[in-house]
Motif scaffolding. Structure first.
Motif, PDB file in Angstrom:
ATOM      1  N   MET A 153       0.837  -1.182   0.000  1.00  0.00           N
ATOM      2  CA  MET A 153       0.000   0.000   0.000  1.00  0.00           C
ATOM      3  C   MET A 153       0.885   1.249   0.000  1.00  0.00           C
ATOM      4  SD  MET A 153      -3.045  -0.767  -0.295  1.00  0.00           S
ATOM      5  CE  MET A 153      -4.361  -1.872   0.020  1.00  0.00           C
ATOM      6  N   PRO A 154       0.441   2.285  -0.666  1.00  0.00           N
ATOM      7  CA  PRO A 154       1.313   3.429  -0.910  1.00  0.00           C
ATOM      8  C   PRO A 154       1.469   4.423   0.237  1.00  0.00           C
ATOM      9  CG  PRO A 154      -0.794   3.769  -1.993  1.00  0.00           C
ATOM     10  CD  PRO A 154      -0.812   2.372  -1.420  1.00  0.00           C
ATOM     11  N   HIS A 155       0.495   4.516   1.145  1.00  0.00           N
ATOM     12  CA  HIS A 155       0.536   5.569   2.156  1.00  0.00           C
ATOM     13  C   HIS A 155       1.226   5.102   3.440  1.00  0.00           C
ATOM     14  CE1 HIS A 155      -2.070   7.859  -0.444  1.00  0.00           C
ATOM     15  NE2 HIS A 155      -2.974   6.888  -0.419  1.00  0.00           N
ATOM     16  N   PRO A 156       2.151   5.918   3.954  1.00  0.00           N
ATOM     17  CA  PRO A 156       2.801   5.581   5.229  1.00  0.00           C
ATOM     18  C   PRO A 156       1.761   5.448   6.340  1.00  0.00           C
ATOM     19  CG  PRO A 156       3.914   7.423   4.161  1.00  0.00           C
ATOM     20  CD  PRO A 156       2.643   7.167   3.379  1.00  0.00           C
ATOM     21  N   ASN A 157       2.118   4.704   7.354  1.00  0.00           N
ATOM     22  CA  ASN A 157       1.230   4.462   8.485  1.00  0.00           C
ATOM     23  C   ASN A 157       1.961   4.833   9.784  1.00  0.00           C
ATOM     24  OD1 ASN A 157      -0.752   3.526  10.199  1.00  0.00           O
ATOM     25  ND2 ASN A 157      -0.741   1.427   9.451  1.00  0.00           N
ATOM     26  N   PRO A 158       2.277   6.117   9.969  1.00  0.00           N
ATOM     27  CA  PRO A 158       3.099   6.516  11.121  1.00  0.00           C
ATOM     28  C   PRO A 158       2.455   6.266  12.474  1.00  0.00           C
ATOM     29  CG  PRO A 158       2.207   8.455  10.029  1.00  0.00           C
ATOM     30  CD  PRO A 158       1.863   7.262   9.167  1.00  0.00           C
ATOM     31  N   ARG A 159       1.122   6.233  12.528  1.00  0.00           N
ATOM     32  CA  ARG A 159       0.445   5.975  13.810  1.00  0.00           C
ATOM     33  C   ARG A 159       0.142   4.498  13.998  1.00  0.00           C
ATOM     34  NH1 ARG A 159      -3.556  10.973  13.319  1.00  0.00           N
ATOM     35  NH2 ARG A 159      -4.646   9.384  12.141  1.00  0.00           N
ATOM     36  N   ASN A 160       0.608   3.657  13.035  1.00  0.00           N
ATOM     37  CA  ASN A 160       0.454   2.212  13.139  1.00  0.00           C
ATOM     38  C   ASN A 160      -1.019   1.828  13.336  1.00  0.00           C
ATOM     39  OD1 ASN A 160       1.910  -0.153  12.825  1.00  0.00           O
ATOM     40  ND2 ASN A 160       2.054  -0.496  15.014  1.00  0.00           N
ATOM     41  N   GLU A 161      -1.868   2.336  12.452  1.00  0.00           N
ATOM     42  CA  GLU A 161      -3.303   2.128  12.526  1.00  0.00           C
ATOM     43  C   GLU A 161      -3.732   0.873  11.770  1.00  0.00           C
ATOM     44  OE1 GLU A 161      -5.698   5.888  12.128  1.00  0.00           O
ATOM     45  OE2 GLU A 161      -3.782   6.548  11.277  1.00  0.00           O
ATOM     46  N   TYR A 162      -4.953   0.427  12.065  1.00  0.00           N
ATOM     47  CA  TYR A 162      -5.551  -0.699  11.354  1.00  0.00           C
ATOM     48  C   TYR A 162      -5.658  -0.341   9.877  1.00  0.00           C
ATOM     49  CZ  TYR A 162      -8.776  -4.426  10.095  1.00  0.00           C
ATOM     50  OH  TYR A 162      -9.357  -5.522   9.498  1.00  0.00           O
ATOM     51  N   VAL A 163      -5.371  -1.301   9.010  1.00  0.00           N
ATOM     52  CA  VAL A 163      -5.284  -1.066   7.576  1.00  0.00           C
ATOM     53  C   VAL A 163      -6.537  -1.574   6.868  1.00  0.00           C
ATOM     54  CG1 VAL A 163      -3.941  -1.662   5.520  1.00  0.00           C
ATOM     55  CG2 VAL A 163      -2.782  -1.263   7.686  1.00  0.00           C
ATOM     56  N   THR A 164      -7.027  -0.784   5.917  1.00  0.00           N
ATOM     57  CA  THR A 164      -8.122  -1.205   5.043  1.00  0.00           C
ATOM     58  C   THR A 164      -7.769  -0.843   3.610  1.00  0.00           C
ATOM     59  OG1 THR A 164      -9.339   0.884   5.131  1.00  0.00           O
ATOM     60  CG2 THR A 164      -9.846  -0.753   6.848  1.00  0.00           C
ATOM     61  N   TYR A 165      -8.453  -1.463   2.684  1.00  0.00           N
ATOM     62  CA  TYR A 165      -8.236  -1.178   1.268  1.00  0.00           C
ATOM     63  C   TYR A 165      -8.547   0.281   0.953  1.00  0.00           C
ATOM     64  CZ  TYR A 165      -8.661  -1.520  -3.812  1.00  0.00           C
ATOM     65  OH  TYR A 165      -8.515  -1.331  -5.158  1.00  0.00           O
ATOM     66  N   GLY A 166      -9.596   0.815   1.527  1.00  0.00           N
ATOM     67  CA  GLY A 166      -9.983   2.194   1.266  1.00  0.00           C
ATOM     68  C   GLY A 166      -8.967   3.207   1.754  1.00  0.00           C
ATOM     69  N   ARG A 167      -8.292   2.910   2.863  1.00  0.00           N
ATOM     70  CA  ARG A 167      -7.325   3.845   3.440  1.00  0.00           C
ATOM     71  C   ARG A 167      -5.934   3.666   2.831  1.00  0.00           C
ATOM     72  NH1 ARG A 167      -7.828   2.916   9.492  1.00  0.00           N
ATOM     73  NH2 ARG A 167      -6.505   4.725   9.679  1.00  0.00           N
ATOM     74  N   ARG A 168      -5.653   2.497   2.303  1.00  0.00           N
ATOM     75  CA  ARG A 168      -4.391   2.189   1.604  1.00  0.00           C
ATOM     76  C   ARG A 168      -3.137   2.533   2.409  1.00  0.00           C
ATOM     77  NH1 ARG A 168      -5.979   0.986  -3.876  1.00  0.00           N
ATOM     78  NH2 ARG A 168      -8.105   1.673  -4.127  1.00  0.00           N
ATOM     79  N   LEU A 169      -3.160   2.190   3.676  1.00  0.00           N
ATOM     80  CA  LEU A 169      -2.003   2.408   4.548  1.00  0.00           C
ATOM     81  C   LEU A 169      -1.044   1.226   4.464  1.00  0.00           C
ATOM     82  CD1 LEU A 169      -3.818   3.719   7.746  1.00  0.00           C
ATOM     83  CD2 LEU A 169      -2.549   5.074   6.071  1.00  0.00           C
ATOM     84  N   GLN A 170       0.205   1.502   4.733  1.00  0.00           N
ATOM     85  CA  GLN A 170       1.185   0.424   4.835  1.00  0.00           C
ATOM     86  C   GLN A 170       0.849  -0.426   6.054  1.00  0.00           C
ATOM     87  OE1 GLN A 170       4.917   2.502   4.667  1.00  0.00           O
ATOM     88  NE2 GLN A 170       4.710   2.913   2.497  1.00  0.00           N
ATOM     89  N   PRO A 171       1.387  -1.651   6.122  1.00  0.00           N
ATOM     90  CA  PRO A 171       0.972  -2.598   7.178  1.00  0.00           C
ATOM     91  C   PRO A 171       1.135  -2.064   8.592  1.00  0.00           C
ATOM     92  CG  PRO A 171       2.385  -3.670   5.571  1.00  0.00           C
ATOM     93  CD  PRO A 171       2.396  -2.221   5.247  1.00  0.00           C
ATOM     94  N   GLU A 172       0.189  -2.464   9.408  1.00  0.00           N
ATOM     95  CA  GLU A 172       0.282  -2.247  10.848  1.00  0.00           C
ATOM     96  C   GLU A 172       1.292  -3.267  11.373  1.00  0.00           C
ATOM     97  OE1 GLU A 172      -2.822  -2.290  14.615  1.00  0.00           O
ATOM     98  OE2 GLU A 172      -3.409  -3.205  12.724  1.00  0.00           O
ATOM     99  N   THR A 173       2.207  -2.842  12.249  1.00  0.00           N
ATOM    100  CA  THR A 173       3.219  -3.767  12.761  1.00  0.00           C
ATOM    101  C   THR A 173       3.297  -3.705  14.282  1.00  0.00           C
ATOM    102  OG1 THR A 173       4.980  -2.112  12.514  1.00  0.00           O
ATOM    103  CG2 THR A 173       4.640  -3.640  10.676  1.00  0.00           C
ATOM    104  N   HIS A 174       3.556  -4.871  14.857  1.00  0.00           N
ATOM    105  CA  HIS A 174       3.755  -4.978  16.305  1.00  0.00           C
ATOM    106  C   HIS A 174       4.914  -5.933  16.547  1.00  0.00           C
ATOM    107  CE1 HIS A 174      -0.028  -2.916  17.127  1.00  0.00           C
ATOM    108  NE2 HIS A 174      -0.519  -3.625  16.134  1.00  0.00           N
ATOM    109  N   PHE A 175       5.948  -5.424  17.199  1.00  0.00           N
ATOM    110  CA  PHE A 175       7.106  -6.238  17.558  1.00  0.00           C
ATOM    111  C   PHE A 175       7.369  -6.031  19.038  1.00  0.00           C
ATOM    112  CE2 PHE A 175       7.775  -4.821  13.133  1.00  0.00           C
ATOM    113  CZ  PHE A 175       7.740  -6.045  12.498  1.00  0.00           C
ATOM    114  N   GLU A 176       7.517  -7.141  19.755  1.00  0.00           N
ATOM    115  CA  GLU A 176       7.740  -7.054  21.183  1.00  0.00           C
ATOM    116  C   GLU A 176       9.084  -6.428  21.535  1.00  0.00           C
ATOM    117  OE1 GLU A 176       7.525 -10.733  23.488  1.00  0.00           O
ATOM    118  OE2 GLU A 176       5.411 -10.316  23.726  1.00  0.00           O
TER     119      GLU A 176
END
Length: 136
Positions: free
Chosen positions: A1-24
């Motif tokens: 997906m083309p748009h950065p996701n700086p707040r690490n939000e839930y991703v949908t097709y309509g919003r086209r955010l890059q993946p949400e990530t969680h690393f311990e």
């Protein structure tokens, strides 16, 4: 997906955010990055095998592959330590068309499939552990 996701939000097709990530930890993030390509390829392969079953051709069953476009995107990644085992969850969203009878037939999120992996430190690789699915 083309748009950065700086707040690490839930991703949908309509919003086209890059993946949400969680690393311990940063170590688990590095482990994922070292294995990212293989994990995603294997997740796609497992999903393709799952969806190739004849069960999913019936239009009265969900998911119905006839409604799917064949497109997908990486929605989220979660890597954590659970009781001494490193678990990786690779969550893919598959796109589909709403049936002509119920909606406009536009493409949107249709099916979510989470591929689960467990890290084998002796082999230095992740082993596939299963799939979870949900309607989007």
């Amino acid at each position: 997906m083309p748009h950065p996701n700086p707040r690490n939000e839930y991703v949908t097709y309509g919003r086209r955010l890059q993946p949400e990530t969680h690393f311990e930890s940063n170590d688990l993030k590095r482990l994922y990055l070292d294995h990212r390509r293989d994990l995603i390829e294997r997740a796609i392969g497992e999903c393709a095998e799952y969806l190739s079953a004849d069960d999913w051709m019936d239009e009265d069953i969900f998911p119905c592959v006839k409604e799917m476009t064949g497109e997908w995107y990486l929605a989220s990644v979660d890597v954590r330590d659970e009781g001494g085992e490193v678990m990786a969850q690779v969550y893919l969203h598959f796109l589909g068309r709403c049936s002509e009878e119920s909606m406009s037939g536009e493409i949107d999120d249709y099916l979510g499939i989470e591929a689960l992996f467990i890290y084998d430190s002796d082999q230095g690789d992740f082993n596939f552990d299963g799939l979870n699915t949900d309607a989007l």
